[in-house]
Design a protein around this motif. Structure first.
Motif, short mmCIF file in Angstrom:
data_model
loop_
_atom_site.label_atom_id
_atom_site.label_comp_id
_atom_site.label_asym_id
_atom_site.label_seq_id
_atom_site.Cartn_x
_atom_site.Cartn_y
_atom_site.Cartn_z
N PRO A 143 -38.28 -16.25 -31.66
CA PRO A 143 -37.90 -17.57 -32.14
C PRO A 143 -36.46 -17.67 -32.63
N ARG A 144 -35.91 -16.59 -33.19
CA ARG A 144 -34.57 -16.66 -33.74
C ARG A 144 -33.50 -16.17 -32.78
N CYS A 145 -33.87 -15.85 -31.56
CA CYS A 145 -32.90 -15.33 -30.60
C CYS A 145 -31.99 -16.45 -30.11
N CYS A 146 -30.71 -16.10 -29.85
CA CYS A 146 -29.75 -17.09 -29.37
C CYS A 146 -29.53 -17.00 -27.86
N THR A 147 -30.51 -16.49 -27.14
CA THR A 147 -30.38 -16.37 -25.69
C THR A 147 -29.94 -17.67 -25.06
N PHE A 148 -30.49 -18.78 -25.51
CA PHE A 148 -30.17 -20.08 -24.92
C PHE A 148 -29.28 -20.91 -25.83
N GLY A 149 -28.43 -20.24 -26.61
CA GLY A 149 -27.49 -20.96 -27.45
C GLY A 149 -28.12 -21.41 -28.75
N HIS A 150 -27.38 -22.27 -29.45
CA HIS A 150 -27.82 -22.72 -30.78
C HIS A 150 -27.03 -23.96 -31.13
N GLY A 151 -27.62 -24.83 -31.95
CA GLY A 151 -26.92 -26.03 -32.37
C GLY A 151 -26.64 -26.97 -31.22
N VAL A 152 -25.45 -27.60 -31.26
CA VAL A 152 -25.14 -28.58 -30.21
C VAL A 152 -24.99 -27.91 -28.85
N HIS A 153 -24.80 -26.60 -28.83
CA HIS A 153 -24.66 -25.89 -27.56
C HIS A 153 -25.95 -25.18 -27.14
N SER A 154 -27.09 -25.66 -27.63
CA SER A 154 -28.36 -25.16 -27.11
C SER A 154 -28.49 -25.56 -25.65
N CYS A 155 -29.03 -24.68 -24.84
CA CYS A 155 -29.10 -24.91 -23.40
C CYS A 155 -30.17 -25.95 -23.06
N PRO A 156 -29.80 -27.07 -22.40
CA PRO A 156 -30.79 -28.07 -22.03
C PRO A 156 -31.83 -27.54 -21.03
N GLY A 157 -31.47 -26.49 -20.29
CA GLY A 157 -32.38 -25.96 -19.27
C GLY A 157 -33.21 -24.79 -19.74
N ALA A 158 -33.27 -24.56 -21.06
CA ALA A 158 -33.97 -23.38 -21.57
C ALA A 158 -35.44 -23.36 -21.16
N GLN A 159 -36.15 -24.48 -21.32
CA GLN A 159 -37.56 -24.49 -20.99
C GLN A 159 -37.81 -24.32 -19.50
N LEU A 160 -36.94 -24.90 -18.68
CA LEU A 160 -37.06 -24.73 -17.23
C LEU A 160 -36.88 -23.27 -16.85
N ALA A 161 -35.91 -22.60 -17.47
CA ALA A 161 -35.70 -21.19 -17.20
C ALA A 161 -36.89 -20.36 -17.63
N ARG A 162 -37.43 -20.64 -18.80
CA ARG A 162 -38.60 -19.89 -19.28
C ARG A 162 -39.79 -20.04 -18.36
N GLU A 163 -40.02 -21.25 -17.87
CA GLU A 163 -41.16 -21.48 -16.97
C GLU A 163 -41.00 -20.64 -15.70
N GLN A 164 -39.79 -20.60 -15.16
CA GLN A 164 -39.57 -19.83 -13.93
C GLN A 164 -39.79 -18.35 -14.15
N VAL A 165 -39.32 -17.84 -15.28
CA VAL A 165 -39.49 -16.41 -15.54
C VAL A 165 -40.94 -16.06 -15.81
N LEU A 166 -41.64 -16.90 -16.57
CA LEU A 166 -43.06 -16.63 -16.85
C LEU A 166 -43.87 -16.61 -15.56
N ILE A 167 -43.62 -17.58 -14.68
CA ILE A 167 -44.32 -17.62 -13.40
C ILE A 167 -43.96 -16.41 -12.55
N THR A 168 -42.67 -16.06 -12.53
CA THR A 168 -42.22 -14.91 -11.76
C THR A 168 -42.89 -13.63 -12.22
N LEU A 169 -42.91 -13.38 -13.52
CA LEU A 169 -43.53 -12.17 -14.04
C LEU A 169 -45.02 -12.12 -13.74
N GLU A 170 -45.69 -13.27 -13.87
CA GLU A 170 -47.13 -13.30 -13.59
C GLU A 170 -47.41 -12.98 -12.13
#
Length: 225
Positions: free
Chosen positions: A163-190
């Motif tokens: 939860p506290r990782c800054c992989t996808f940025g923080h504040g105003v520079h949080s990545c808008p595509g973070a959830q899309l990226a997570r979905e792709q990786v979760l599906i890929t790993l599965e």
């Protein structure tokens, strides 16, 4: 930039975190912000720390190349290299286009394309070219209503992090595509763990890292099973 640093930069990062203050990088004429609290302070203070010129290349182009680029090819500001009102103007359509509802709607397409790409695997497979460069570009193309065959883009993806990782940025520079990226990786790993038991690095194919620390990753990643 040495191959050893590209393959394993983490000891350097650890040393930077242990060093009082910030670490100056004369090769880049920049300060390395390594500690979590410092990173968050920088990202929370865009009025103090500018994002302009934040993605400088890892090499200096020849004068002839710079002259050609100066004719108008590329170089326009984008969301990650803008501040203030300009940053907000670029970010708003991305946030809208990558809303939770839009991401949820594209998950079936992600799974279908991921399964199809894995269908074409033969051991050994070079994962970057056969999968990692293709899936994200096809997903973005689908969201934009484009034919995947005409979307030759490479989109960096991350992973579901603490939860506290800054992989996808923080504040105003949080990545808008973070959830899309997570979905792709979760599906890929599965899919990879389910369909390719025993998946591992090909012993006779060394990992070749891309010569950059901006989007760190391998140029080639050969796998076998």
């Amino acid at each position: 930039m040495s191959d050893a640093l590209l393959r394993d930069p983490y000891p350097v990062y650890a040393k930077a975190r242990e060093t009082p203050g910030l670490t100056f990088l004369p090769e880049m004429n920049a300060w390395l912000v390594a500690r979590d609290a410092d990173v968050r302070e920088v990202l929370r203070s865009p009025e103090v720390f500018s994002s302009a010129n934040a993605l400088r290349g890892d090499f200096v182009a020849e004068p002839s190349v710079l002259a050609e680029l100066g004719k108008g090819v590329g170089g326009a500001p984008v969301v990650v290299t803008s501040d203030g009102a300009a940053h907000q103007r670029y970010q708003v359509p991305l946030v809208r286009g990558l809303s939770p509802a839009r991401v949820a709607s594209v998950v079936p397409f992600i799974r279908e394309r991921a399964e199809s790409l894995v269908d074409a695997f033969a051991s050994p497979v070079e994962l970057v070219g056969a999968y990692a460069r293709r899936l994200p570009g096809e997903v973005i193309g689908h969201l934009l209503g484009l034919d995947p065959e005409h979307v030759p883009m490479a989109v960096e993806v991350g992973y579901r992090s603490a939860p506290r990782c800054c992989t996808f940025g923080h504040g105003v520079h949080s990545c808008p595509g973070a959830q899309l990226a997570r979905e792709q990786v979760l599906i890929t790993l599965e899919i990879l763990t389910r369909r390719l038991p025993g998946l591992r690095l090909a012993a006779d194919r060394p990992v070749v890292m891309a010569p950059t620390l901006i989007h760190r990753g391998p140029e080639e990643l050969w796998l076998t099973w």
